[in-house]
Design a protein around this motif. Structure first.
Motif, PDB file in Angstrom:
ATOM      1  N   LYS A   1       0.836  -1.205   0.000  1.00 22.70           N
ATOM      2  CA  LYS A   1       0.000   0.000   0.000  1.00 22.70           C
ATOM      3  C   LYS A   1       0.866   1.248   0.000  1.00 22.70           C
ATOM      4  O   LYS A   1       0.547   2.239  -0.684  1.00 22.70           O
ATOM      5  CB  LYS A   1      -0.923  -0.024   1.220  1.00 22.70           C
ATOM      6  CG  LYS A   1      -1.733   1.250   1.417  1.00 22.70           C
ATOM      7  CD  LYS A   1      -2.667   1.550   0.262  1.00 22.70           C
ATOM      8  CE  LYS A   1      -3.520   2.778   0.553  1.00 22.70           C
ATOM      9  NZ  LYS A   1      -4.359   3.182  -0.603  1.00 22.70           N
TER      10      LYS A   1
ATOM     11  N   ASP B   1       2.205   1.840  -3.499  1.00 23.94           N
ATOM     12  CA  ASP B   1       1.150   2.376  -4.363  1.00 23.94           C
ATOM     13  C   ASP B   1       0.913   3.855  -4.072  1.00 23.94           C
ATOM     14  O   ASP B   1       0.704   4.661  -4.989  1.00 23.94           O
ATOM     15  CB  ASP B   1      -0.148   1.598  -4.156  1.00 23.94           C
ATOM     16  CG  ASP B   1      -0.092   0.202  -4.744  1.00 23.94           C
ATOM     17  OD1 ASP B   1       0.811  -0.060  -5.572  1.00 23.94           O
ATOM     18  OD2 ASP B   1      -0.934  -0.628  -4.377  1.00 23.94           O
ATOM     19  N   THR B   2       0.940   4.227  -2.803  1.00 22.41           N
ATOM     20  CA  THR B   2       0.711   5.613  -2.420  1.00 22.41           C
ATOM     21  C   THR B   2       1.798   6.523  -2.972  1.00 22.41           C
ATOM     22  O   THR B   2       1.514   7.593  -3.537  1.00 22.41           O
ATOM     23  CB  THR B   2       0.643   5.746  -0.885  1.00 22.41           C
ATOM     24  OG1 THR B   2      -0.424   4.933  -0.383  1.00 22.41           O
ATOM     25  CG2 THR B   2       0.423   7.186  -0.459  1.00 22.41           C
TER      26      THR B   2
ATOM     27  N   ASP C   1       1.565   6.829  -6.832  1.00 21.60           N
ATOM     28  CA  ASP C   1       0.511   7.766  -7.214  1.00 21.60           C
ATOM     29  C   ASP C   1       0.962   9.200  -6.969  1.00 21.60           C
ATOM     30  O   ASP C   1       0.736  10.092  -7.803  1.00 21.60           O
ATOM     31  CB  ASP C   1      -0.751   7.456  -6.416  1.00 21.60           C
ATOM     32  CG  ASP C   1      -1.947   8.300  -6.830  1.00 21.60           C
ATOM     33  OD1 ASP C   1      -2.203   8.419  -8.044  1.00 21.60           O
ATOM     34  OD2 ASP C   1      -2.634   8.838  -5.950  1.00 21.60           O
TER      35      ASP C   1
ATOM     36  N   ARG D   1       2.966   4.907 -10.496  1.00 18.74           N
ATOM     37  CA  ARG D   1       1.916   3.893 -10.563  1.00 18.74           C
ATOM     38  C   ARG D   1       0.560   4.575 -10.623  1.00 18.74           C
ATOM     39  O   ARG D   1       0.249   5.456  -9.830  1.00 18.74           O
ATOM     40  CB  ARG D   1       2.002   3.002  -9.322  1.00 18.74           C
ATOM     41  CG  ARG D   1       1.212   1.722  -9.397  1.00 18.74           C
ATOM     42  CD  ARG D   1       1.709   0.771  -8.322  1.00 18.74           C
ATOM     43  NE  ARG D   1       3.148   0.515  -8.455  1.00 18.74           N
ATOM     44  CZ  ARG D   1       3.872  -0.148  -7.571  1.00 18.74           C
ATOM     45  NH1 ARG D   1       3.318  -0.602  -6.473  1.00 18.74           N
ATOM     46  NH2 ARG D   1       5.152  -0.332  -7.759  1.00 18.74           N
ATOM     47  N   THR D   2      -0.236   4.172 -11.602  1.00 14.21           N
ATOM     48  CA  THR D   2      -1.592   4.687 -11.698  1.00 14.21           C
ATOM     49  C   THR D   2      -2.492   3.884 -10.777  1.00 14.21           C
ATOM     50  O   THR D   2      -2.544   2.661 -10.846  1.00 14.21           O
ATOM     51  CB  THR D   2      -2.124   4.576 -13.133  1.00 14.21           C
ATOM     52  OG1 THR D   2      -1.281   5.343 -13.999  1.00 14.21           O
ATOM     53  CG2 THR D   2      -3.541   5.109 -13.230  1.00 14.21           C
ATOM     54  N   CYS D   3      -3.190   4.582  -9.899  1.00 12.97           N
ATOM     55  CA  CYS D   3      -4.138   3.912  -9.007  1.00 12.97           C
ATOM     56  C   CYS D   3      -5.480   3.800  -9.725  1.00 12.97           C
ATOM     57  O   CYS D   3      -6.083   4.814 -10.069  1.00 12.97           O
ATOM     58  CB  CYS D   3      -4.299   4.693  -7.706  1.00 12.97           C
ATOM     59  SG  CYS D   3      -2.856   4.587  -6.637  1.00 12.97           S
TER      60      CYS D   3
ATOM     61  N   THR E   1      -7.643   0.267  -9.564  1.00 10.51           N
ATOM     62  CA  THR E   1      -8.440  -0.659  -8.754  1.00 10.51           C
ATOM     63  C   THR E   1      -7.516  -1.643  -8.049  1.00 10.51           C
ATOM     64  O   THR E   1      -6.467  -2.026  -8.592  1.00 10.51           O
ATOM     65  CB  THR E   1      -9.455  -1.418  -9.625  1.00 10.51           C
ATOM     66  OG1 THR E   1     -10.244  -2.282  -8.813  1.00 10.51           O
ATOM     67  CG2 THR E   1      -8.757  -2.245 -10.690  1.00 10.51           C
ATOM     68  N   HIS E   2      -7.873  -1.988  -6.829  1.00 11.08           N
ATOM     69  CA  HIS E   2      -7.114  -2.964  -6.053  1.00 11.08           C
ATOM     70  C   HIS E   2      -8.095  -3.787  -5.230  1.00 11.08           C
ATOM     71  O   HIS E   2      -9.147  -3.289  -4.833  1.00 11.08           O
ATOM     72  CB  HIS E   2      -6.130  -2.293  -5.079  1.00 11.08           C
ATOM     73  CG  HIS E   2      -5.182  -1.335  -5.709  1.00 11.08           C
ATOM     74  ND1 HIS E   2      -5.477   0.009  -5.872  1.00 11.08           N
ATOM     75  CD2 HIS E   2      -3.937  -1.512  -6.208  1.00 11.08           C
ATOM     76  CE1 HIS E   2      -4.462   0.612  -6.443  1.00 11.08           C
ATOM     77  NE2 HIS E   2      -3.514  -0.281  -6.660  1.00 11.08           N
TER      78      HIS E   2
END
Length: 314
Positions: free
Chosen positions: A193, A196-197, A200, A238-240, A242-243
């Motif tokens: 996480k 990903d943060t 982004d 990284r494009t957020c 869907t997860h």
């Protein structure tokens, strides 16, 4: 935010992650002074001179690099579509500046009442609205209970999003992820996480390179979190979208939820995030239970009363 060092940083991190064997080169063993590809190896594979690539990595020829050169580097470095776009954005700062000049100054963010009303109608489906710098502009009761039951529910109407660099007034997802113990404990797979943060946030920094408020947020996180500093230096992008993640909620226990990010085309940079569980799953029941509990007041401890979930909708 100066784009020149960021271009070199991005290229160096991508060289470092690619081994000679991955690039199709013969690895004769022995100790290498650098991780990943050497400059001369990357230049040879991309069909450019070592001197030219060195100047490109130093940021002195980025705006004059041809599409063919950038495409060759992207191919050799095995960049995905998001990373390729980021490379072009860093290498062509004058184009980004021209696009920025065509849009108005970054105003204080406003949330349209219709958007606030929309997420409020979702009931026990958690939802929130993120601003351009991942401030929480609004959340419904379920979204607040899921992510931040320990914080006040109401967020103020303004957040200093005009770039003034004033003190933050709204919860910020990146700040919560790295500096808030409640949020850190919410994710069993927190390292993923966090990556990903940061990925982004890197993309956002590429789109809004001159926003003082964003620069202030990044500086704060670098100052306060060694984990953030390490991830930021790795330059993930990284494009957020869907997860599906597992959450360890302090009130209702484990949840498996999928999040969907929806962009708001009339509100540049704003996104709606909706969380949902598989129909009929224990996680769906737990979400309904969580929303019912949140209606009774702040969530500070696990449920101990025999609270039952409301009837299912048919």
């Amino acid at each position: 935010m100066d784009r020149t060092p960021e271009l070199g940083e991005f290229l160096r991190t991508r060289r470092a992650r690619l081994s000679p064997r991955d690039a199709g080169l013969t690895d004769y063993g022995g100790r290498r002074r650098v991780a990943g590809l050497r400059r001369e190896e990357l230049a040879r594979l991309a069909g450019i001179s070592v001197g030219y690539y060195t100047r490109l990595e130093q940021g002195t020829v980025g705006s004059r690099a041809s599409d063919a050169v950038l495409d060759a580097l992207a191919r050799v470095l095995r960049l995905d579509a998001t990373e390729r776009g980021h490379l072009y954005g860093l290498a062509r700062p004058e184009r980004r500046a021209a696009r920025a000049a065509e849009r108005p100054e970054c105003p204080a963010e406003q949330l349209r009442p219709s958007v606030r009303n929309m997420i409020g109608t979702l009931g026990d489906v958690p939802a929130l609205v993120l601003g351009r710098f991942v401030d929480v502009l609004a959340w419904n009761r379920a979204g607040h209970a899921l992510l931040a039951g320990h914080l006040p529910f109401d967020a103020p109407e303004h957040s200093g999003g005009d770039g003034s660099g004033g003190p933050p007034e709204r919860p910020n997802i990146a700040r919560m992820m790295f500096l808030d113990p409640h949020t850190r404990a919410l994710y069993p797979d927190r390292p993923a996480k966090c990556r990903d943060t940061v990925g982004d946030l890197r993309l956002i920094a590429g789109r809004w390179p001159d926003a003082p408020r964003l620069a202030g947020l990044i500086a704060e996180l670098q100052r306060e979190s060694g984990e953030f500093r390490e991830l930021w230096a790795a330059h993930p992008v990284r494009t957020c979208a869907t997860h599906t993640r597992t959450y360890r909620h302090p009130v209702v226990g484990p949840l498996t939820l999928t999040d969907e990010l929806l962009t708001l085309p009339d509100d540049p940079g704003q996104r709606v995030v909706i969380y949902h569980a598989e129909s009929g799953s224990p996680s769906a029941d737990a979400l309904r239970l969580l929303t019912t509990a949140a209606a009774d007041g702040p969530l500070t401890a696990p449920l101990t009363a025999p609270l039952t979930a409301p009837p299912r909708r048919t």
